[in-house]
Design a protein around this motif. Structure first.
Motif, PDB file in Angstrom:
ATOM      1  N   VAL A   1      52.101  33.994  39.580  1.00  0.00           N
ATOM      2  CA  VAL A   1      50.520  33.890  39.667  1.00  0.00           C
ATOM      3  C   VAL A   1      49.545  35.397  39.585  1.00  0.00           C
ATOM      4  N   PHE A   2      48.657  35.760  39.402  1.00  0.00           N
ATOM      5  CA  PHE A   2      48.030  36.652  39.877  1.00  0.00           C
ATOM      6  C   PHE A   2      46.310  36.222  39.627  1.00  0.00           C
ATOM      7  N   ALA A   3      46.076  37.754  40.970  1.00  0.00           N
ATOM      8  CA  ALA A   3      44.421  37.867  40.678  1.00  0.00           C
ATOM      9  C   ALA A   3      43.715  39.158  41.542  1.00  0.00           C
ATOM     10  N   ALA A   4      42.745  39.242  41.203  1.00  0.00           N
ATOM     11  CA  ALA A   4      42.505  40.742  41.067  1.00  0.00           C
ATOM     12  C   ALA A   4      42.116  40.989  43.092  1.00  0.00           C
ATOM     13  N   PRO A   5      42.193  42.111  43.133  1.00  0.00           N
ATOM     14  CA  PRO A   5      41.779  42.702  44.732  1.00  0.00           C
ATOM     15  C   PRO A   5      40.364  41.768  44.480  1.00  0.00           C
ATOM     16  N   ALA A   6      39.028  42.357  43.728  1.00  0.00           N
ATOM     17  CA  ALA A   6      37.898  41.622  44.392  1.00  0.00           C
ATOM     18  C   ALA A   6      37.275  39.830  44.341  1.00  0.00           C
ATOM     19  N   TYR A   7      38.249  39.349  43.761  1.00  0.00           N
ATOM     20  CA  TYR A   7      38.467  38.138  43.432  1.00  0.00           C
ATOM     21  C   TYR A   7      38.899  37.512  44.696  1.00  0.00           C
ATOM     22  N   ILE A   8      39.932  38.078  45.526  1.00  0.00           N
ATOM     23  CA  ILE A   8      41.087  37.428  47.256  1.00  0.00           C
ATOM     24  C   ILE A   8      39.691  38.550  47.808  1.00  0.00           C
ATOM     25  N   GLU A   9      39.241  39.183  47.721  1.00  0.00           N
ATOM     26  CA  GLU A   9      38.316  39.678  49.196  1.00  0.00           C
ATOM     27  C   GLU A   9      36.557  38.881  48.547  1.00  0.00           C
ATOM     28  N   ARG A  10      36.912  38.293  47.560  1.00  0.00           N
ATOM     29  CA  ARG A  10      35.168  36.850  47.256  1.00  0.00           C
ATOM     30  C   ARG A  10      35.916  36.424  48.111  1.00  0.00           C
ATOM     31  N   TYR A  11      37.401  35.405  47.647  1.00  0.00           N
ATOM     32  CA  TYR A  11      37.328  33.635  48.264  1.00  0.00           C
ATOM     33  C   TYR A  11      38.835  33.940  48.525  1.00  0.00           C
ATOM     34  N   GLY A  12      39.271  34.542  48.839  1.00  0.00           N
ATOM     35  CA  GLY A  12      40.185  34.850  49.178  1.00  0.00           C
ATOM     36  C   GLY A  12      41.626  34.280  49.114  1.00  0.00           C
ATOM     37  N   VAL A  45      41.589  37.370  34.551  1.00  0.00           N
ATOM     38  CA  VAL A  45      42.054  38.067  36.115  1.00  0.00           C
ATOM     39  C   VAL A  45      41.528  38.881  36.400  1.00  0.00           C
ATOM     40  N   GLN A  46      41.751  39.332  35.081  1.00  0.00           N
ATOM     41  CA  GLN A  46      41.376  41.258  35.866  1.00  0.00           C
ATOM     42  C   GLN A  46      40.388  41.982  36.181  1.00  0.00           C
ATOM     43  N   SER A  47      39.113  41.283  35.406  1.00  0.00           N
ATOM     44  CA  SER A  47      37.794  41.366  36.308  1.00  0.00           C
ATOM     45  C   SER A  47      37.293  40.206  37.317  1.00  0.00           C
ATOM     46  N   GLY A  48      37.904  39.531  37.925  1.00  0.00           N
ATOM     47  CA  GLY A  48      37.664  38.402  38.942  1.00  0.00           C
ATOM     48  C   GLY A  48      37.263  37.470  38.977  1.00  0.00           C
ATOM     49  N   ILE A  49      37.476  36.974  37.677  1.00  0.00           N
ATOM     50  CA  ILE A  49      36.851  35.619  36.816  1.00  0.00           C
ATOM     51  C   ILE A  49      37.859  34.111  37.901  1.00  0.00           C
ATOM     52  N   PRO A  55      52.466  36.842  32.101  1.00  0.00           N
ATOM     53  CA  PRO A  55      53.504  37.683  32.004  1.00  0.00           C
ATOM     54  C   PRO A  55      53.872  38.806  33.378  1.00  0.00           C
ATOM     55  N   HIS A  56      55.022  38.746  33.923  1.00  0.00           N
ATOM     56  CA  HIS A  56      55.485  40.196  34.920  1.00  0.00           C
ATOM     57  C   HIS A  56      55.153  41.176  34.522  1.00  0.00           C
ATOM     58  N   TYR A  57      55.555  41.685  32.740  1.00  0.00           N
ATOM     59  CA  TYR A  57      55.016  42.881  32.065  1.00  0.00           C
ATOM     60  C   TYR A  57      53.431  43.237  32.703  1.00  0.00           C
ATOM     61  N   LEU A  58      52.793  42.191  32.132  1.00  0.00           N
ATOM     62  CA  LEU A  58      51.097  42.795  32.241  1.00  0.00           C
ATOM     63  C   LEU A  58      50.532  43.453  32.924  1.00  0.00           C
ATOM     64  N   ASN A  59      50.981  42.739  34.466  1.00  0.00           N
ATOM     65  CA  ASN A  59      50.844  43.282  35.738  1.00  0.00           C
ATOM     66  C   ASN A  59      51.578  44.729  35.449  1.00  0.00           C
ATOM     67  N   GLN A  60      52.839  45.061  35.454  1.00  0.00           N
ATOM     68  CA  GLN A  60      53.570  46.172  35.502  1.00  0.00           C
ATOM     69  C   GLN A  60      53.390  47.243  34.800  1.00  0.00           C
ATOM     70  N   GLU A  61      52.537  47.243  33.604  1.00  0.00           N
ATOM     71  CA  GLU A  61      51.589  48.135  32.756  1.00  0.00           C
ATOM     72  C   GLU A  61      50.549  48.099  33.500  1.00  0.00           C
ATOM     73  N   ALA A  62      49.681  47.630  34.059  1.00  0.00           N
ATOM     74  CA  ALA A  62      48.178  47.335  34.916  1.00  0.00           C
ATOM     75  C   ALA A  62      47.917  47.868  35.615  1.00  0.00           C
ATOM     76  N   GLY A  63      48.974  47.514  36.424  1.00  0.00           N
ATOM     77  CA  GLY A  63      49.721  47.877  38.030  1.00  0.00           C
ATOM     78  C   GLY A  63      47.953  47.847  39.269  1.00  0.00           C
ATOM     79  N   ASN A  64      46.931  46.527  38.726  1.00  0.00           N
ATOM     80  CA  ASN A  64      45.573  46.820  39.242  1.00  0.00           C
ATOM     81  C   ASN A  64      45.488  45.068  39.989  1.00  0.00           C
ATOM     82  N   LEU A  65      46.743  44.399  39.623  1.00  0.00           N
ATOM     83  CA  LEU A  65      46.070  42.563  39.804  1.00  0.00           C
ATOM     84  C   LEU A  65      47.525  42.884  41.485  1.00  0.00           C
ATOM     85  N   VAL A  66      46.743  41.322  42.407  1.00  0.00           N
ATOM     86  CA  VAL A  66      47.744  41.514  43.259  1.00  0.00           C
ATOM     87  C   VAL A  66      48.287  39.852  43.300  1.00  0.00           C
ATOM     88  N   GLU A  67      50.097  39.962  43.077  1.00  0.00           N
ATOM     89  CA  GLU A  67      50.832  38.652  42.642  1.00  0.00           C
ATOM     90  C   GLU A  67      50.915  38.055  43.883  1.00  0.00           C
TER      91      GLU A  67
END
Length: 296
Positions: free
Chosen positions: A164-175, A232-236, A242-254
């Protein structure tokens, strides 16, 4: 015309005698003579004038010899090209895989493969629909489902694990949710009902932690893994990826790291008729080396 007889005929015409041709072909003089006589009988024309000083081609023999020599030359050239292609693979290689895997993981790694194999012409076709390999819509496929066609060779590459992933911007706004029950109050990005999923449980975030078969309401429904990733990357919202997407992009929070969703096996697939293709073998071995890092 029987090719073995033509091959013997060509050797006799080159050597000028049955005996010398037999030495070249590792056949007895009588066996060579029988083959030539059988060819003459099949064509109903004489191919050689036989005399004490040896053999001389007839007019019909000259015509056949010229053709046989051209065919042999082309066969020898083809053999040389095949040997050369074994030593240095060349030619087209059409690869198909999903939009997410092809865009995020595979495409950046093709640079290394292309530079090491400049004579292989790679075409990358990305689609979440399965192309028909038996109809040569592609040469090889990297698929997230077990192939069902019996005439396809499959090699399991690795297992994709969903988290399960979310963008830092989403977490900052919604927790960030602390438990599965907290997902009730969050924005979830999932697949739409009309999407053909490799496994039916890929929308597990809508049901995880709930009882009595109830479901959460999705905030956004899309039709591909890549679309979930970008959303998810845009903060929606929150999405399972799948885990490889975050390994490649590196900007999501598990988030909810102790929770893991379904697993999908990834396969390298190609038609039986291409079993001995050096281009495919080379690309397969390249991929297997690369997924070792991804599987860790």
């Amino acid at each position: 015309m029987d090719w073995d007889k033509l091959r013997v005929f060509h050797a006799v015409a080159e050597a000028g005698s049955f005996t010398h041709a037999g030495e070249t072909l590792n056949l007895s003089q009588s066996a060579v003579s029988r083959q030539v006589s059988a060819l003459e009988e099949a064509l109903q024309v004489p191919l050689f004038h036989r005399h004490a000083r040896g053999l001389m081609l007839t007019e019909q023999g000259e015509i056949l010899f010229k053709t046989a020599r051209e065919v042999l030359a082309k066969l020898n050239m083809a053999e040389a090209r095949i040997i050369e292609s074994r030593e240095r693979p060349k030619g087209p290689l059409k690869i198909t895989t999903t939009i997410a895997f092809g865009s995020i993981w595979l495409a950046p790694r093709l640079k290394e493969f292309l530079e090491a194999n400049p004579d292989i012409e790679v075409s990358l076709m990305l689609t979440d629909d399965e192309l028909d390999l038996s109809m040569r819509e592609a040469d090889v496929a990297i698929r997230m489902t077990t192939p069902t066609q019996s005439d396809l060779i499959q090699r399991r590459m690795m297992t994709l694990k969903y988290h399960v992933f979310a963008a830092p911007a989403y977490i900052e706004r919604y927790g960030a949710p602390l438990g599965m029950e907290d997902l009730d109050s969050h924005r979830l990005v999932v697949f739409g009902e009309d999407v053909r999923l490799p496994v039916p449980t890929l929308n597990w975030l809508l049901e995880a932690g709930l009882k009595n078969g109830s479901k959460r309401k999705a905030f956004l429904k899309v039709n591909s893994t890549y679309a979930i990733f970008r959303a998810v990357q845009s903060g929606i919202g929150i999405g399972a990826l799948p885990h490889y997407l975050n390994q490649e992009a590196g900007n999501l929070v598990e988030i909810l790291p102790d929770v893991q969703g379904p697993e999908l096996d990834m396969y390298f697939v190609y038609p039986e008729e291409l079993r001995h293709s050096n281009r495919i073998g080379l690309f397969r071995d390249f991929l297997l080396r690369k997924v070792e890092d991804l599987a860790r």
